[in-house]
Design an enzyme around this catalytic site. Structure first.
Site, PDB file in Angstrom:
ATOM      1  N   LYS A 305      -9.934  -4.526  -1.503  1.00 32.26           N
ATOM      2  CA  LYS A 305      -8.519  -4.536  -1.872  1.00 32.26           C
ATOM      3  C   LYS A 305      -8.242  -3.634  -3.076  1.00 32.26           C
ATOM      4  CE  LYS A 305      -6.528  -7.177   1.213  1.00 32.26           C
ATOM      5  NZ  LYS A 305      -6.046  -8.538   1.066  1.00 32.26           N
ATOM      6  N   ARG A 340     -13.043 -12.871   4.628  1.00 30.84           N
ATOM      7  CA  ARG A 340     -12.893 -11.647   5.417  1.00 30.84           C
ATOM      8  C   ARG A 340     -13.667 -10.519   4.734  1.00 30.84           C
ATOM      9  NH1 ARG A 340      -8.374  -9.106   6.085  1.00 30.84           N
ATOM     10  NH2 ARG A 340      -8.524  -8.634   8.307  1.00 30.84           N
TER      11      ARG A 340
END
Length: 371
Positions: A305, A340
């Site tokens: 991210k 994830r």
């Protein structure tokens, strides 16, 4: 009048004996909590904060104002809740330990690996197979980029991208989640062999989604995103991001249950990176143990991210492995069940080492008091 209460674990331990047994097994996993903050809010402002341990919290909760007693008791029960395994086709996914969701993006414009597996089923199949061989518990297939500023995807294009990937993953016997917010894609993917709906809009994008998922009786991941419509990152205004996201997920859970979804099929995701600043993301990750009070299994999606780049000299997405491992381990330390990951082999290795440390702590009887 006090109108909100939150129970936040603030002291975590790797074994109950290190606290002489005065510790709670958090969400039925491998993390133990021995200190809790009972936080009281009035009109959105924190007005009181009390500290408790498992042997004192009962007295504190029973003395709370009547209008918040029921919610406090429900949160305490949520923190203690064991979660039954997910039965996904032939695969059983235990939720008493961290599990890895391998990411398979079949998009042209994903922030991390867009285009690599689009219109290339052989590459996609090989990637899915490698993730499963490395230890992924399930494969998360996505056919739409949800990065900030990404254009909307036409439903027909999403179907053409997602269905072949679901089919070849199903052919491997994989447990499969499908990352979509469109009911037509949900239904077709389930028919093709998917097991879980992973909806970044928490079933808000299309009113038909709630009815569909309730009728199919499948597990669903409800993720927090502040925006409505196509822009999931919009309307990102928080008074306190931790409490606001907690309340939003609680409301989404209750909305789903009111529509007929079985509570045991609801999984929650705080939505790291969706309409959140770096400070917001860091606050949420530090507060992850509190989200077990909602009584549902949790997903953490922090792999590669943007926040990792912001903390590491703007490292590009393909050079964020170290940060991805660090955030995933932070999630494991918080008791999060599903993680994830793009870099499955490295994350599974980190999980296995983490698990080894936890198992060793549970058998370290030198931490027990002498009789």
């Amino acid at each position: 009048m006090i109108n909100q209460v939150y129970i936040r674990p603030t002291g975590l331990s790797d074994s109950p004996q290190s606290e002489h047994g005065n510790a709670l097994r958090l969400a039925g996993g491998l993390v133990y909590a021995h200190r809790f903050a009972i936080i009281l809010r009035q009109d959105g402002r924190v007005v009181e904060r009390r500290l408790a341990s498992p042997d004192t919290i009962g007295d504190i909760l029973s003395a709370l104002p009547e209008d918040i007693c029921e919610d406090a008791a429900a949160q305490w029960a949520g923190l203690k809740a064991d979660h039954q395994p997910l039965q996904l086709g032939e695969r059983t996914i235990r939720l008493d330990q961290p599990q890895i969701m391998g990411i398979l993006n079949v998009t042209p414009d994903s922030f991390s690996d867009g285009g690599e597996f689009l219109d290339n089923p052989e590459a996609g199949r090989a990637h899915a197979s490698a993730m499963l061989e490395a230890g992924a518990a399930l494969v998360d297939v996505g056919g739409e980029s949800t990065r900030p500023g990404a254009p909307a995807t036409w439903e027909g294009d999403e179907l053409k991208r997602v269905l072949p990937a679901v089919e070849y993953c199903a052919g491997m016997g994989a447990a499969i989640s499908v990352d979509t917010r469109r009911p037509a894609v949900m239904e077709a993917a389930l028919e093709a062999g998917a097991h879980i709906i992973n909806d970044v809009s928490a079933l808000r994008h299309d009113p038909r989604s709630l009815e569909l998922v309730a009728a199919r009786g499948c597990p669903v991941i409800l993720m927090h995103a502040p925006g409505d419509g196509e822009d999931l990152h919009g309307n990102a205004e928080y008074r306190d991001v931790v409490f606001d996201v907690f309340d939003w997920l609680k409301s989404s859970r209750d909305r789903a249950m009111a529509a007929g979804l079985d509570r045991s099929n609801i999984i929650l995701d705080p939505g790291i990176g969706f309409g959140k600043s770096l400070a917001d993301n860091l606050a949420l990750i530090n507060a992850l143990p509190m989200f077990h009070a909602l009584g549902q299994p949790l997903v953490l999606g922090a792999s590669r991210k943007r926040m990792i780049g912001a903390l590491s000299n703007e490292a590009p997405s393909d050079r964020r492995l170290g940060g991805s491992v660090a955030l995933t381990v932070a999630g494991m330390d918080a008791g999060v069940q599903l993680h994830r990951a793009h870099d499955v082999a490295a994350i599974v290795q980190a999980r296995n080492v983490w698990r080894g440390l936890r198992d060793a702590a549970l058998t370290d009887f030198s931490q027990m008091p002498a009789e």
